[in-house]
Design an enzyme around this catalytic site. Structure first.
Site, PDB file in Angstrom:
ATOM      1  N   GLY A 122      38.378  34.482  45.173  1.00  0.00           N
ATOM      2  CA  GLY A 122      38.829  33.098  45.034  1.00  0.00           C
ATOM      3  C   GLY A 122      38.312  32.421  43.785  1.00  0.00           C
ATOM      4  O   GLY A 122      38.071  31.223  43.772  1.00  0.00           O
TER       5      GLY A 122
ATOM      6  N   GLU B  82      36.167  42.574  32.026  1.00  0.00           N
ATOM      7  CA  GLU B  82      37.542  42.733  31.552  1.00  0.00           C
ATOM      8  C   GLU B  82      37.782  41.854  30.339  1.00  0.00           C
ATOM      9  O   GLU B  82      37.132  40.818  30.186  1.00  0.00           O
ATOM     10  CB  GLU B  82      38.547  42.268  32.630  1.00  0.00           C
ATOM     11  CG  GLU B  82      38.780  43.207  33.756  1.00  0.00           C
ATOM     12  CD  GLU B  82      39.725  42.620  34.801  1.00  0.00           C
ATOM     13  OE1 GLU B  82      40.051  43.353  35.730  1.00  0.00           O
ATOM     14  OE2 GLU B  82      40.115  41.440  34.684  1.00  0.00           O
TER      15      GLU B  82
ATOM     16  N   ARG C 221      47.961  41.475  53.441  1.00  0.00           N
ATOM     17  CA  ARG C 221      48.246  40.617  54.597  1.00  0.00           C
ATOM     18  C   ARG C 221      49.595  39.927  54.401  1.00  0.00           C
ATOM     19  O   ARG C 221      50.185  39.988  53.327  1.00  0.00           O
ATOM     20  CB  ARG C 221      47.163  39.538  54.680  1.00  0.00           C
ATOM     21  CG  ARG C 221      47.134  38.699  53.408  1.00  0.00           C
ATOM     22  CD  ARG C 221      46.197  37.517  53.476  1.00  0.00           C
ATOM     23  NE  ARG C 221      46.353  36.665  52.304  1.00  0.00           N
ATOM     24  CZ  ARG C 221      45.720  36.832  51.154  1.00  0.00           C
ATOM     25  NH1 ARG C 221      44.861  37.836  51.002  1.00  0.00           N
ATOM     26  NH2 ARG C 221      45.931  36.023  50.128  1.00  0.00           N
TER      27      ARG C 221
ATOM     28  N   VAL D 170      50.512  33.141  52.798  1.00  0.00           N
ATOM     29  CA  VAL D 170      50.932  31.759  53.053  1.00  0.00           C
ATOM     30  C   VAL D 170      52.354  31.538  52.527  1.00  0.00           C
ATOM     31  O   VAL D 170      53.199  30.951  53.197  1.00  0.00           O
ATOM     32  CB  VAL D 170      49.952  30.774  52.365  1.00  0.00           C
ATOM     33  CG1 VAL D 170      50.479  29.341  52.446  1.00  0.00           C
ATOM     34  CG2 VAL D 170      48.561  30.871  52.964  1.00  0.00           C
TER      35      VAL D 170
END
Ligand code: MV4
Length: 503
Positions: free
Chosen positions: A164, A200, A292, A295
């Protein structure tokens, strides 16, 4: 499908899963916390099972309690929704041990994508482009500087177990690499329990585009097109759309091919999403796999006509996919606005409370996924998203026009919400021209904020309890009949419209 399903989630996504189960004739058991006892999904589920407690740890994250509930109510399967235990390998293992079907990927696939470094390696081996960076974990500061000098600045130091947007830092010089290597390592150890880091090259203001896929247990994979998710704030998506203005047919096909190859390499099964970053020159790079139902899945449902929850349940029951790639057609355009109970006045901090009046938008091309009702008290323990408002149109312009009407009709009174912010975005030139990336809100929010505060001043001055209200309206001193309250509502709307005409 003969099945009894336990739903280990709450709010709108629990309701969303229940709706598909009712369509398919699947019996549902909904576990719930104490504050969720009077929620809509608890009312609509065939059976309810109180877990006892209020915090996520006592309830929707409590693996032993949820397994006990599933076994005790003789369920065959568990749907985790999103968040909570949706991507938790130990929960999947607990399901497998108890002969419960987990509606999601098998533990083997979760392992291959288990952390960011493993996922990067899996994708690289499958020849999916990854962002230039370290091959594995960074042993020490010296190695970090070596890699940074090789790939060129700026670079991002990332915690392998972060998430996140937490546990990442941008570095422009070797001094910054050394300094941020140390702080990110310390922070990662305390925040995530492990201090493994990698590095990165930093892409500058990329777009975030993700590919939705379905994979069955026989290894067949189809892609359902992309979702454009660049409009986000502090790594929380605010608005998603499908398709993305940034892709042409050729680039879309390359992204879908890459997603398929990556998921095949991970032996992925069930609904999954491969996230990519797109740079200004049209190159794309793997970012993460979302293992998953997401949303924002509804913009894909609106453009493909496919019920993603139904496909998840069929795949979990070992049915082969009922469609091939040629059967999938992306039709028109869809936009999803996340309506959160957040206060723009206080930096969009969550503001739970009682919704004294709720009027969802309806009409052609509109879909609302929400567990709200008038009088509902939003509990403080969970996230602040209270509704998803989606529009569909034959093209982007029609989807936007319908979204404006829906935002205008939507009434959420009693808590501040992001409705007015979405309306401001629907009228913003950058958004309308499709000219935006992941930095969009950083640029336009300061400008919009003054407009949002203006709306509040107006609403308070006029005593208007409209969706424009950014905080609870003054409590009504005398009870009014429904007729007179409706008339004052209509008057308030008229005033609001006059005012908005000059906005
Ligand atoms: C990046 C990046 C630029 N370059 N990595 C943010 C959350 C995490 N999952 C990955 N993130 C980013 N990684 C490199 N090498 C920019 C972001 C990023 C971002 C990514 C997706 C959606 C929104 C974002 C907002 C800011 C930064």
């Amino acid at each position: 499908m003969k099945m009894k399903l336990l739903i280990a989630n709450r709010g709108e996504i629990a309701l969303r899963i229940i709706r598909t189960c009712r369509k398919l004739g699947i019996r549902t058991v909904l576990v719930h916390s104490d504050p969720d006892r009077e929620s809509l999904p608890v009312y609509y589920a065939d059976e309810r099972y109180p877990l006892g407690g209020s915090t996520p740890g006592e309830t929707y994250l409590n693996i032993p309690k949820i397994i006990k509930a599933a076994v005790g109510t003789r369920c065959d399967a568990i749907h985790p929704g999103y968040g909570f235990l949706a991507e938790d390998a130990s929960f999947v293992a607990a399901c497998e041990e108890n002969h419960l079907t987990f509606v999601g990927p098998p533990s083997e696939a979760l392992e291959k994508l288990g952390n960011k470094l493993l996922a990067r390696r899996t994708m690289h081996e499958a020849q999916v482009p990854i962002i230039p960076g370290s091959d594995g974990q960074l042993r020490d500061e010296d190695v970090a500087v070596e890699v940074a000098e090789r790939i060129g600045y700026p670079v991002i130091i990332k915690a392998v177990y972060g998430g996140g947007g937490r546990g990442m830092r941008m570095a422009r010089t070797s001094e910054e690499v050394r300094r941020f290597f140390r702080v990110t390592k310390l922070e990662s150890a305390s925040a995530f329990g492990r201090d493994v880091l990698y590095l990165e090259k930093q892409l500058i203001d990329p777009r975030h585009v993700e590919i939705q896929a379905l994979a069955d247990s026989r290894g067949k994979i189809v892609t359902l097109g992309e979702r454009e998710c660049s409009i986000q704030r502090r790594h929380q998506k605010l608005l998603e759309e499908a398709p993305s203005v940034a892709l042409d047919e050729k680039l879309r096909e390359r992204l879908c091919d890459a997603a398929k190859k990556g998921l095949a390499a991970a032996r992925y099964v069930n609904a999954g999403t491969v996230e990519f970053l797109l740079d200004k020159s049209g190159r794309f790079y793997f970012l993460e796999v979302n293992k998953r139902l997401q949303v924002e899945h509804l913009v894909t449902e609106l453009t493909t006509g496919i019920d993603l929850v139904e496909e998840q349940l069929k795949i979990a029951s070992k049915e082969p996919l009922g469609m091939s790639q040629n059967d999938v057609h992306v039709n028109g355009w869809a936009i999803n606005c996340r309506i959160n109970a957040e206060d723009p006045k206080r930096g969009f901090s969550p503001s739970p409370g009682t919704v004294v009046r709720y009027h969802p938008a309806t009409g052609p091309g509109i879909r609302v996924d929400s567990a709200l009702y008038s009088g509902y008290t939003i509990p403080e323990f969970y996230d602040s998203m209270i509704a998803k408002l989606s529009s569909w149109g034959r093209n982007r312009d029609e989807a936007i026009r319908r979204m404006r009407i829906a935002l205008d009709e939507m009434e959420i009174v009693g808590v501040p919400s992001t409705v007015a912010l979405h309306m401001a975005i629907m009228n913003d030139d950058g958004f309308l021209q499709g000219n935006f990336d992941t930095s969009y809100l950083d640029h336009v929010l300061p400008r919009m904020n003054s407009a949002l505060l203006e709306i509040e001043r107006f609403a308070v001055a006029a005593g208007v309890a409209s969706k424009m209200t950014l905080r609870s309206p003054p409590v009504q001193s005398q009870p009014s009949t429904s007729k007179s309250s409706w008339r004052s509502f209509a008057r308030a709307k008229a005033v609001a419209q006059d005012w908005r005409a000059g906005w």
